[in-house]
Design an enzyme around this catalytic site. Sequence first.
Site, mmCIF file in Angstrom:
data_model
loop_
_atom_site.group_PDB
_atom_site.id
_atom_site.type_symbol
_atom_site.label_atom_id
_atom_site.label_comp_id
_atom_site.label_asym_id
_atom_site.label_seq_id
_atom_site.Cartn_x
_atom_site.Cartn_y
_atom_site.Cartn_z
ATOM 1 N N HIS A 116 71.415 19.313 84.259
ATOM 2 C CA HIS A 116 72.767 19.201 84.034
ATOM 3 C C HIS A 116 73.343 19.615 82.705
ATOM 4 O O HIS A 116 74.250 20.288 82.454
ATOM 5 C CB HIS A 116 73.372 17.849 84.419
ATOM 6 C CG HIS A 116 74.784 17.588 84.400
ATOM 7 N ND1 HIS A 116 75.389 16.940 83.156
ATOM 8 C CD2 HIS A 116 75.877 18.243 84.937
ATOM 9 C CE1 HIS A 116 76.573 17.138 83.246
ATOM 10 N NE2 HIS A 116 76.899 17.582 84.269
ATOM 11 N N HIS A 117 72.568 18.668 81.752
ATOM 12 C CA HIS A 117 72.809 19.259 80.312
ATOM 13 C C HIS A 117 71.724 19.016 79.385
ATOM 14 O O HIS A 117 70.527 18.335 79.905
ATOM 15 C CB HIS A 117 73.908 18.521 79.598
ATOM 16 C CG HIS A 117 73.903 17.141 79.448
ATOM 17 N ND1 HIS A 117 74.607 16.282 80.182
ATOM 18 C CD2 HIS A 117 73.375 16.480 78.547
ATOM 19 C CE1 HIS A 117 74.420 15.070 79.815
ATOM 20 N NE2 HIS A 117 73.497 15.190 78.760
ATOM 21 N N GLN A 149 66.178 16.050 75.176
ATOM 22 C CA GLN A 149 66.843 15.082 76.243
ATOM 23 C C GLN A 149 67.088 15.913 77.055
ATOM 24 O O GLN A 149 68.193 16.863 77.021
ATOM 25 C CB GLN A 149 67.672 14.075 75.645
ATOM 26 C CG GLN A 149 68.143 13.076 77.000
ATOM 27 C CD GLN A 149 69.159 12.203 76.462
ATOM 28 O OE1 GLN A 149 70.164 12.797 75.983
ATOM 29 N NE2 GLN A 149 69.012 10.967 76.211
ATOM 30 N N HIS A 185 69.276 15.632 80.925
ATOM 31 C CA HIS A 185 69.940 15.176 82.153
ATOM 32 C C HIS A 185 69.809 15.827 83.371
ATOM 33 O O HIS A 185 70.407 16.945 83.529
ATOM 34 C CB HIS A 185 71.441 14.767 81.749
ATOM 35 C CG HIS A 185 72.059 14.056 82.669
ATOM 36 N ND1 HIS A 185 73.463 14.187 82.749
ATOM 37 C CD2 HIS A 185 71.872 13.275 83.716
ATOM 38 C CE1 HIS A 185 74.061 13.443 83.881
ATOM 39 N NE2 HIS A 185 72.852 12.952 84.395
ATOM 40 N N HIS A 199 82.535 18.599 75.864
ATOM 41 C CA HIS A 199 81.728 17.985 77.021
ATOM 42 C C HIS A 199 82.499 17.036 77.872
ATOM 43 O O HIS A 199 82.764 15.793 76.957
ATOM 44 C CB HIS A 199 80.425 17.593 76.530
ATOM 45 C CG HIS A 199 79.710 17.063 77.732
ATOM 46 N ND1 HIS A 199 79.138 17.804 78.683
ATOM 47 C CD2 HIS A 199 79.231 15.849 78.105
ATOM 48 C CE1 HIS A 199 78.266 17.087 79.568
ATOM 49 N NE2 HIS A 199 78.471 15.706 79.210
ATOM 50 N N HIS A 208 82.556 15.496 82.151
ATOM 51 C CA HIS A 208 81.986 15.785 83.642
ATOM 52 C C HIS A 208 82.985 16.384 84.509
ATOM 53 O O HIS A 208 83.814 17.166 83.764
ATOM 54 C CB HIS A 208 81.201 14.418 84.299
ATOM 55 C CG HIS A 208 80.327 13.896 83.709
ATOM 56 N ND1 HIS A 208 79.439 12.697 84.096
ATOM 57 C CD2 HIS A 208 79.324 14.519 82.462
ATOM 58 C CE1 HIS A 208 78.571 12.595 83.014
ATOM 59 N NE2 HIS A 208 78.545 13.506 82.227
ATOM 60 N N MET A 241 82.598 11.506 80.811
ATOM 61 C CA MET A 241 82.231 11.574 79.164
ATOM 62 C C MET A 241 83.305 12.333 78.525
ATOM 63 O O MET A 241 84.068 12.842 79.083
ATOM 64 C CB MET A 241 80.961 12.206 79.004
ATOM 65 C CG MET A 241 79.674 11.386 79.307
ATOM 66 S SD MET A 241 78.217 12.427 78.742
ATOM 67 C CE MET A 241 77.055 11.134 79.110
#
Length: 320
Positions: free
Chosen positions: A61-62, A135, A137, A202, A204, A279
């Site tokens: 997703h990111h 990281q 997601h 950013h 959702h 977010m």
Amino acid sequence: MAAWLLLAFCGAALAETDRIQMPDGVVPKADSYVCTYAPLDPEKHHYLTGFEPLVEKGLAHHILLFGCEEPGSYDSVWDCGEMSARYESLEKGPVCQSKPHILYAWAKDAPDLTLPKDVGFQVGGSSNINFLVMQVHYMHEKDVEDKTGIALTHTEEPQPKQAATMLLVTGGQVPPQSVESFETACVMEESVVLHPFAYRTHTHRHGRDVSGWIVQENAQGEDRWSKIGQRDPQLPQMFVPVENKTMEIRKGDMLAARCIIENNEDHVIEMGATGEDEMCNFYIMYWTEGETLSDNTCFSPGAPNYYWSSEAMLNHIPGF
């Protein structure tokens, strides 16, 4: 350990391109955050100048890339989601053992990013960034191994302009069947001159508009707003070059960001880490001619407890 091709332990200099990538065996789990790391050359500074996302459509997703003095775990891969769903087979830990430095972010099919001429993120050596941590997601569970990564362009040639990334972010919640404005603002308190060259938005799926500004107050107490950037967060979430390449952010200026979030559902939506949350993030990528900021995060509790007009006492607020 992450698939870093030329490890510092081997005593070799980094090549012009390299990659950090998820190791074998990582399978996307719904609303999970997974990290892997790569050690950097402790003897020499290197300068990151370009980022190419290595993703398969529908898996990640990111992606966030952090610089750390020490990674949150020395496992080859670990669960690094503070508030997200648990990845049962992985040990849990933070992204970094101490304060992370955001270097790069990707989402929604964003393209490659190349920094302007003479600009680079200084890593390795005495920079206090001894490791890169990626990281990822995952929003949905998939029955397939994921090899998400980032190809990095870098050089040992010192870059005269030091890059860094600042994040403006909020907490808060959106009532059902409503449109809410999430706002944050912070005064620049460090004697560093920032030159913004790119920004990224950013949210959702409920985000409708995200904007960032420099706010300066005149002698009469009137605020002058200079837009850094504004973008629909449902478009590819790339770093977009700023239009005004001469703008500067100086000590005493205020940085402000706003997200317009529309909740057309019958329940409250919280700001949080899962795909069902929202977010509000506005990233500023900037360069300096010396040290970068020691604190690159601006946070507010967001709606309904924080607004520019009441908490930051701002005026002449732009419409949206």
